[in-house]
Design a protein around this motif. Structure first.
Motif, PDB file in Angstrom:
ATOM      1  N   ARG A  23       0.837  -1.217   0.000  1.00 31.11           N
ATOM      2  CA  ARG A  23       0.000   0.000   0.000  1.00 31.11           C
ATOM      3  C   ARG A  23       0.865   1.259   0.000  1.00 31.11           C
ATOM      4  NH1 ARG A  23      -2.139   3.866  -0.878  1.00 31.11           N
ATOM      5  NH2 ARG A  23      -4.032   4.815   0.022  1.00 31.11           N
ATOM      6  N   LEU A  24       1.948   1.245   0.750  1.00 28.44           N
ATOM      7  CA  LEU A  24       2.819   2.418   0.797  1.00 28.44           C
ATOM      8  C   LEU A  24       3.582   2.594  -0.509  1.00 28.44           C
ATOM      9  CD1 LEU A  24       4.210   2.035   4.434  1.00 28.44           C
ATOM     10  CD2 LEU A  24       2.401   3.566   3.637  1.00 28.44           C
ATOM     11  N   VAL A  25       4.000   1.499  -1.113  1.00 25.82           N
ATOM     12  CA  VAL A  25       4.707   1.593  -2.392  1.00 25.82           C
ATOM     13  C   VAL A  25       3.803   2.196  -3.455  1.00 25.82           C
ATOM     14  CG1 VAL A  25       5.774   0.237  -4.235  1.00 25.82           C
ATOM     15  CG2 VAL A  25       6.310  -0.264  -1.844  1.00 25.82           C
ATOM     16  N   ASP A  26       2.500   1.849  -3.425  1.00 24.47           N
ATOM     17  CA  ASP A  26       1.562   2.444  -4.375  1.00 24.47           C
ATOM     18  C   ASP A  26       1.462   3.956  -4.193  1.00 24.47           C
ATOM     19  OD1 ASP A  26       1.039  -0.001  -5.478  1.00 24.47           O
ATOM     20  OD2 ASP A  26      -0.774  -0.379  -4.294  1.00 24.47           O
ATOM     21  N   ALA A  27       1.735   4.427  -2.967  1.00 22.76           N
ATOM     22  CA  ALA A  27       1.710   5.870  -2.696  1.00 22.76           C
ATOM     23  C   ALA A  27       3.099   6.489  -2.841  1.00 22.76           C
ATOM     24  CB  ALA A  27       1.162   6.131  -1.295  1.00 22.76           C
ATOM     25  N   ASP A  28       4.027   5.786  -3.501  1.00 20.61           N
ATOM     26  CA  ASP A  28       5.398   6.271  -3.737  1.00 20.61           C
ATOM     27  C   ASP A  28       6.159   6.492  -2.437  1.00 20.61           C
ATOM     28  OD1 ASP A  28       4.982   6.213  -6.476  1.00 20.61           O
ATOM     29  OD2 ASP A  28       4.195   8.260  -6.521  1.00 20.61           O
ATOM     30  N   ALA A  60      11.747  10.795   6.909  1.00 16.80           N
ATOM     31  CA  ALA A  60      11.062  11.890   6.222  1.00 16.80           C
ATOM     32  C   ALA A  60       9.679  11.484   5.717  1.00 16.80           C
ATOM     33  CB  ALA A  60      11.924  12.380   5.055  1.00 16.80           C
ATOM     34  N   ASP A  61       9.456  10.184   5.497  1.00 14.55           N
ATOM     35  CA  ASP A  61       8.165   9.717   4.972  1.00 14.55           C
ATOM     36  C   ASP A  61       7.222   9.223   6.065  1.00 14.55           C
ATOM     37  OD1 ASP A  61       9.021  10.195   2.372  1.00 14.55           O
ATOM     38  OD2 ASP A  61       9.910   8.185   2.182  1.00 14.55           O
ATOM     39  N   TYR A  62       7.665   9.282   7.311  1.00 14.01           N
ATOM     40  CA  TYR A  62       6.874   8.678   8.387  1.00 14.01           C
ATOM     41  C   TYR A  62       5.503   9.333   8.523  1.00 14.01           C
ATOM     42  CZ  TYR A  62       5.431   7.125  13.009  1.00 14.01           C
ATOM     43  OH  TYR A  62       4.715   6.602  14.056  1.00 14.01           O
ATOM     44  N   ASP A  63       5.457  10.655   8.600  1.00 13.68           N
ATOM     45  CA  ASP A  63       4.179  11.339   8.827  1.00 13.68           C
ATOM     46  C   ASP A  63       3.198  11.081   7.684  1.00 13.68           C
ATOM     47  OD1 ASP A  63       5.124  12.330  11.211  1.00 13.68           O
ATOM     48  OD2 ASP A  63       5.849  14.210  10.327  1.00 13.68           O
ATOM     49  N   ARG A  64       3.664  11.154   6.446  1.00 18.35           N
ATOM     50  CA  ARG A  64       2.761  10.940   5.311  1.00 18.35           C
ATOM     51  C   ARG A  64       2.283   9.491   5.254  1.00 18.35           C
ATOM     52  NH1 ARG A  64       3.079  10.347  -0.535  1.00 18.35           N
ATOM     53  NH2 ARG A  64       5.330   9.959  -0.395  1.00 18.35           N
ATOM     54  N   ALA A  65       3.181   8.537   5.534  1.00 17.24           N
ATOM     55  CA  ALA A  65       2.787   7.132   5.531  1.00 17.24           C
ATOM     56  C   ALA A  65       1.775   6.842   6.636  1.00 17.24           C
ATOM     57  CB  ALA A  65       4.017   6.244   5.689  1.00 17.24           C
ATOM     58  N   ASN A  66       2.008   7.420   7.808  1.00 22.08           N
ATOM     59  CA  ASN A  66       1.081   7.211   8.921  1.00 22.08           C
ATOM     60  C   ASN A  66      -0.289   7.793   8.603  1.00 22.08           C
ATOM     61  OD1 ASN A  66       0.449   6.263  11.513  1.00 22.08           O
ATOM     62  ND2 ASN A  66       0.837   8.277  12.416  1.00 22.08           N
TER      63      ASN A  66
END
Length: 236
Positions: A23-28, A60-66
């Motif tokens: 799911r995260l890979v689909d969101a780059d 750096a991607d933690y907040d967006r992934a969460n």
């Protein structure tokens, strides 16, 4: 570039963790799965572990992934089952494609659980029972009931006995005609003719009995005719 990673979620097995990673890979958002699945480790002969399978992302991607995972959880919590507009099969909220026909979810598909069937949907009309014939009213309760005119009274025993009696008469007439070919012809054949003449005409209305009676007639006449000629020739 900061290569530090942060644990985003902990899962009970690799399947759950891999689902989150995809799911995260689909969101780059690049993500990796670390840790050991306790069930897999024990099945391979290894020791158990107290560290669950983890999904890690860059700091750096933690907040967006969460935020993406929280939005997915909220959408799944509020989502309802949907009914495929092509085949009419119900699907779970997590399904984006119909499990039956493979049609993708669209706005035309009905949301919500299918309408449950009511007990009346399973009822079957009972066959109608014919009312018994009405009897004539009679103030005397001890007088036998009178059925309407033309009502037939079934007497199965009488029909069976009649059938057996006819079969016995036909059998005797037929056997006597056969015996007359060999024993005291044509005297026995005259006796057979007498038996055939005594058989009621009702027997001729039944094909099996009629065939045997006609054959007895033929045998008797042939035997009487042949043996009469033989006897007359011997007297000359």
């Amino acid at each position: 570039m900061d290569d530090r990673r942060r644990v985003l979620r902990e899962a009970f097995n690799f399947v759950e963790a891999e689902t989150i990673r995809i799911r995260l890979v689909d969101a780059d958002i690049p993500a990796v799965v670390t840790g050991t699945d306790a069930g897999v480790a024990l099945s391979m002969g290894g020791a158990g572990t107290d560290r669950l399978v983890r999904v890690e992302v860059a700091e750096a991607d933690y907040d967006r992934a969460n935020e993406i995972l929280r939005a997915d959880q909220a959408r799944m919590r509020d989502a309802k089952p949907w009914i495929c507009s092509r085949c009419g099969e119900p699907n779970e909220p997590a399904f984006e494609v119909c499990w039956s026909c493979g049609k993708p979810l669209a706005d035309v598909d009905q949301r919500g659980a299918p309408t449950p069937l009511k007990p009346s949907d399973f009822t079957v009309d009972a066959p109608r029972e014919e009312a018994p014939p009405e009897l004539d009213a009679d103030p005397n309760p001890y007088r036998p009931a009178r059925l309407p005119s033309g009502t037939a009274i079934a007497r199965p025993g009488v029909d069976v006995e009649r059938q057996e009696d006819l079969e016995e008469q036909v059998r005797r007439a037929f056997l006597s005609s056969m015996v007359g070919l060999l024993v005291c012809p044509p005297l026995v054949n005259f006796y057979s003719l007498a038996l055939v003449l005594m058989v009621p005409s009702e027997a001729y209305q039944r094909p099996p009995l009629r065939n045997r009676l006609l054959l007895a007639w033929v045998i008797d006449f042939v035997s009487i005719g042949v043996w009469t000629i033989v006897w007359m020739s011997t007297l000359r």
